[in-house]
Design an enzyme around this catalytic site. Sequence first.
Site, PDB file in Angstrom:
ATOM      1  N   GLY A 113     -12.554   1.519  -7.901  1.00 19.53           N
ATOM      2  CA  GLY A 113     -11.155   1.760  -7.592  1.00 19.53           C
ATOM      3  C   GLY A 113     -10.852   2.813  -6.551  1.00 19.53           C
ATOM      4  O   GLY A 113      -9.699   2.964  -6.146  1.00 19.53           O
ATOM      5  N   GLY A 166     -16.339  -0.971  -5.088  1.00 20.91           N
ATOM      6  CA  GLY A 166     -16.366  -2.181  -4.256  1.00 20.91           C
ATOM      7  C   GLY A 166     -15.816  -1.826  -2.882  1.00 20.91           C
ATOM      8  O   GLY A 166     -16.535  -1.632  -1.908  1.00 20.91           O
ATOM      9  N   ARG A 189      -5.332 -10.459   2.666  1.00 22.58           N
ATOM     10  CA  ARG A 189      -4.701  -9.248   2.139  1.00 22.58           C
ATOM     11  C   ARG A 189      -3.289  -8.962   2.679  1.00 22.58           C
ATOM     12  O   ARG A 189      -2.406  -8.617   1.900  1.00 22.58           O
ATOM     13  CB  ARG A 189      -5.605  -8.017   2.334  1.00 22.58           C
ATOM     14  CG  ARG A 189      -6.960  -8.153   1.631  1.00 22.58           C
ATOM     15  CD  ARG A 189      -7.763  -6.865   1.650  1.00 22.58           C
ATOM     16  NE  ARG A 189      -7.148  -5.862   0.823  1.00 22.58           N
ATOM     17  CZ  ARG A 189      -6.418  -4.853   1.251  1.00 22.58           C
ATOM     18  NH1 ARG A 189      -6.251  -4.656   2.544  1.00 22.58           N
ATOM     19  NH2 ARG A 189      -5.866  -4.022   0.420  1.00 22.58           N
ATOM     20  N   TYR A 205      -0.767  -8.929  -0.431  1.00 27.27           N
ATOM     21  CA  TYR A 205      -0.304  -7.621  -0.909  1.00 27.27           C
ATOM     22  C   TYR A 205       0.587  -6.919   0.095  1.00 27.27           C
ATOM     23  O   TYR A 205       0.876  -5.745  -0.085  1.00 27.27           O
ATOM     24  CB  TYR A 205      -1.493  -6.662  -1.132  1.00 27.27           C
ATOM     25  CG  TYR A 205      -2.656  -7.150  -1.929  1.00 27.27           C
ATOM     26  CD1 TYR A 205      -2.498  -7.625  -3.230  1.00 27.27           C
ATOM     27  CD2 TYR A 205      -3.940  -7.094  -1.396  1.00 27.27           C
ATOM     28  CE1 TYR A 205      -3.597  -8.021  -3.971  1.00 27.27           C
ATOM     29  CE2 TYR A 205      -5.037  -7.484  -2.133  1.00 27.27           C
ATOM     30  CZ  TYR A 205      -4.856  -7.955  -3.424  1.00 27.27           C
ATOM     31  OH  TYR A 205      -5.952  -8.334  -4.146  1.00 27.27           O
ATOM     32  N   CYS A 243       0.488 -22.953   8.518  1.00 20.85           N
ATOM     33  CA  CYS A 243       1.879 -23.372   8.368  1.00 20.85           C
ATOM     34  C   CYS A 243       2.529 -22.672   7.175  1.00 20.85           C
ATOM     35  O   CYS A 243       2.870 -23.297   6.175  1.00 20.85           O
ATOM     36  CB  CYS A 243       1.946 -24.882   8.235  1.00 20.85           C
ATOM     37  SG  CYS A 243       1.154 -25.672   9.635  1.00 20.85           S
ATOM     38  N   GLU A 244       2.638 -21.368   7.245  1.00 21.44           N
ATOM     39  CA  GLU A 244       3.266 -20.527   6.221  1.00 21.44           C
ATOM     40  C   GLU A 244       3.852 -19.324   6.935  1.00 21.44           C
ATOM     41  O   GLU A 244       3.182 -18.729   7.783  1.00 21.44           O
ATOM     42  CB  GLU A 244       2.222 -19.972   5.227  1.00 21.44           C
ATOM     43  CG  GLU A 244       1.454 -20.967   4.417  1.00 21.44           C
ATOM     44  CD  GLU A 244       2.197 -21.430   3.165  1.00 21.44           C
ATOM     45  OE1 GLU A 244       3.250 -20.844   2.830  1.00 21.44           O
ATOM     46  OE2 GLU A 244       1.716 -22.383   2.550  1.00 21.44           O
ATOM     47  N   TYR A 257     -12.767  -7.561   0.189  1.00 21.05           N
ATOM     48  CA  TYR A 257     -11.707  -8.509  -0.143  1.00 21.05           C
ATOM     49  C   TYR A 257     -11.233  -9.248   1.104  1.00 21.05           C
ATOM     50  O   TYR A 257     -10.058  -9.545   1.260  1.00 21.05           O
ATOM     51  CB  TYR A 257     -10.536  -7.804  -0.875  1.00 21.05           C
ATOM     52  CG  TYR A 257     -11.021  -7.035  -2.079  1.00 21.05           C
ATOM     53  CD1 TYR A 257     -11.389  -7.710  -3.235  1.00 21.05           C
ATOM     54  CD2 TYR A 257     -11.191  -5.653  -2.041  1.00 21.05           C
ATOM     55  CE1 TYR A 257     -11.889  -7.016  -4.335  1.00 21.05           C
ATOM     56  CE2 TYR A 257     -11.689  -4.948  -3.137  1.00 21.05           C
ATOM     57  CZ  TYR A 257     -12.034  -5.647  -4.274  1.00 21.05           C
ATOM     58  OH  TYR A 257     -12.535  -4.969  -5.355  1.00 21.05           O
TER      59      TYR A 257
HETATM   60  C1  LIG Z   1     -12.468  -5.143  -8.834  1.00 25.99           C
HETATM   61  C2  LIG Z   1     -13.257  -4.353  -9.788  1.00 25.99           C
HETATM   62  C3  LIG Z   1     -14.023  -3.276  -9.341  1.00 25.99           C
HETATM   63  C4  LIG Z   1     -14.054  -2.805  -7.899  1.00 25.99           C
HETATM   64  O1  LIG Z   1     -12.871  -2.211  -7.529  1.00 25.99           O
HETATM   65  P1  LIG Z   1     -12.754  -1.490  -6.103  1.00 25.99           P
HETATM   66  O2  LIG Z   1     -11.350  -1.054  -6.045  1.00 25.99           O
HETATM   67  O3  LIG Z   1     -13.079  -2.495  -5.062  1.00 25.99           O
HETATM   68  O4  LIG Z   1     -13.704  -0.344  -6.103  1.00 25.99           O
HETATM   69  C5  LIG Z   1     -14.792  -2.593 -10.277  1.00 25.99           C
HETATM   70  N1  LIG Z   1     -14.791  -2.960 -11.578  1.00 25.99           N
HETATM   71  C6  LIG Z   1     -14.068  -3.995 -12.044  1.00 25.99           C
HETATM   72  C7  LIG Z   1     -14.143  -4.358 -13.471  1.00 25.99           C
HETATM   73  C8  LIG Z   1     -13.282  -4.726 -11.166  1.00 25.99           C
HETATM   74  O5  LIG Z   1     -12.556  -5.736 -11.627  1.00 25.99           O
END
Ligand SMILES: *Cc1c(COP(=O)(O)O)cnc(C)c1O
Length: 418
Positions: A239, A275, A312, A316, A342-343, A371
């Site tokens: 996260g 991630g 993205r 978002y 076409c959006e 992503y």
């Molecule tokens: C998506 C996700 C992550 C990775 O989140 P990031 O914001 O990309 O670091 C880690 N753990 C779980 C369970 C997730 O669903």
Amino acid sequence: MHDFKYKNSGLYAEDVPVKKIAGKVGTPLYIYSHKTFLRHFDAYRNAFDGQPHTICFALKANSNSAILRLLAKKGCGADVVSGGELYLALKAGIPARKIVYAGVGKTEEEIIQGLKARILMFNIESSDEMMAINRIAGSLKMKAPIALRVNPDIDPETHPYISTGLKESKFGIPIGEALENYKLARKLPNLEILGIHKHIGSQITTIRPFVDALQKVILLAETLKSHGIEIQHLNMGGGLGIPYNDEHPPHPEELSKAILPLLKDCSFNLILEPGRSIAGNAGIFVTRVLYLKKYPQKEFVIVDGGMNDLLRPSLYNAFHNVLPVRKNSRKKVLTDIVGPICESGDFFAKNREVNRLSQGDLVAVMSAGAYGFTMSSNYNSRPRVAEVLVKGSEFFVVREREKYKDLTKGTKIPEFLK
Ligand SMILES: *Cc1c(COP(=O)(O)O)cnc(C)c1O
């Protein structure tokens, strides 16, 4: 971001001109920097050096096999959320003992797949799932290693679509119900309780929510202990945010400085699931200008990449910096950079002041390594794009551009239509 920069007004990926890659491979395409991936992974590893830990890269951010292999070689583990991701992680050489499996809707086949591979643990998201995993493990005469994903009810102060730890979220078990669920898990004969898992959201740009959530989870671990349930692994999820624009998210070092003191009296193995913070700024999306439409109030720049390639902004309303691959000193104009789909939601940038672009110019959509490709689709029957990995002065195609014949792959015309 440091590995995508201008040299003499041309944008480079490490030591290779982006223009050269686009010329060889065509557009649109994703370009990744080997060096950035390594630096980001090492930043986590060094930051958490003082604590037993496992870094499990979240495959949903970027699951290209070459990227996974390069992380696997560095000793990285995997956070997977589907049988497909588990398959890719194993195939890339990530050892099963470093794979954790989350997700609210694991199917029976996926659970069997995880058990047979002997992954580190399942992160269970509901009591129904717990019963299912117990039953399936029993039928295979196995014990399923598990953690419960708890929902600590913390606001990560990010986009609602990527907030996962609020009580109204579909993810995890409300922290108030965790104890009774752990007690239930202990009674089930085919489960082995190994840990606690939480993941509160994505693109988090302050330390606070991580600390608040972790404190709640440590309290829970203490409560569990007083009930005779010992936790070995504490999984704090992923996260951590990245700078897309003018955000200043904490470095993994700052995160560890805030978090490790909280763990000093505990003997947990800490699991991290980054991630975006590993992949996001390790990749760019490159697209070419096809046409311009000039109106008095603004200009539309129509490029060959679309929302099917990089979702993205549409999904978002996410901000991505957009840079010309060749810097120019033309007049700045208010511009919408849009795709061919076409959006109306098919855009990369809206109302941006950019030096006027012209037909044939290459444009780099920055911070697209996470992503990006993983969310791409064949919408409008567009073949999915190529991916390139740059290492120093060399570059490698790590996914070929799809061909038209790939669009009919697996489809069948029934006999009566032949
Ligand atoms: C998506 C996700 C992550 C990775 O989140 P990031 O914001 O990309 O670091 C880690 N753990 C779980 C369970 C997730 O669903």
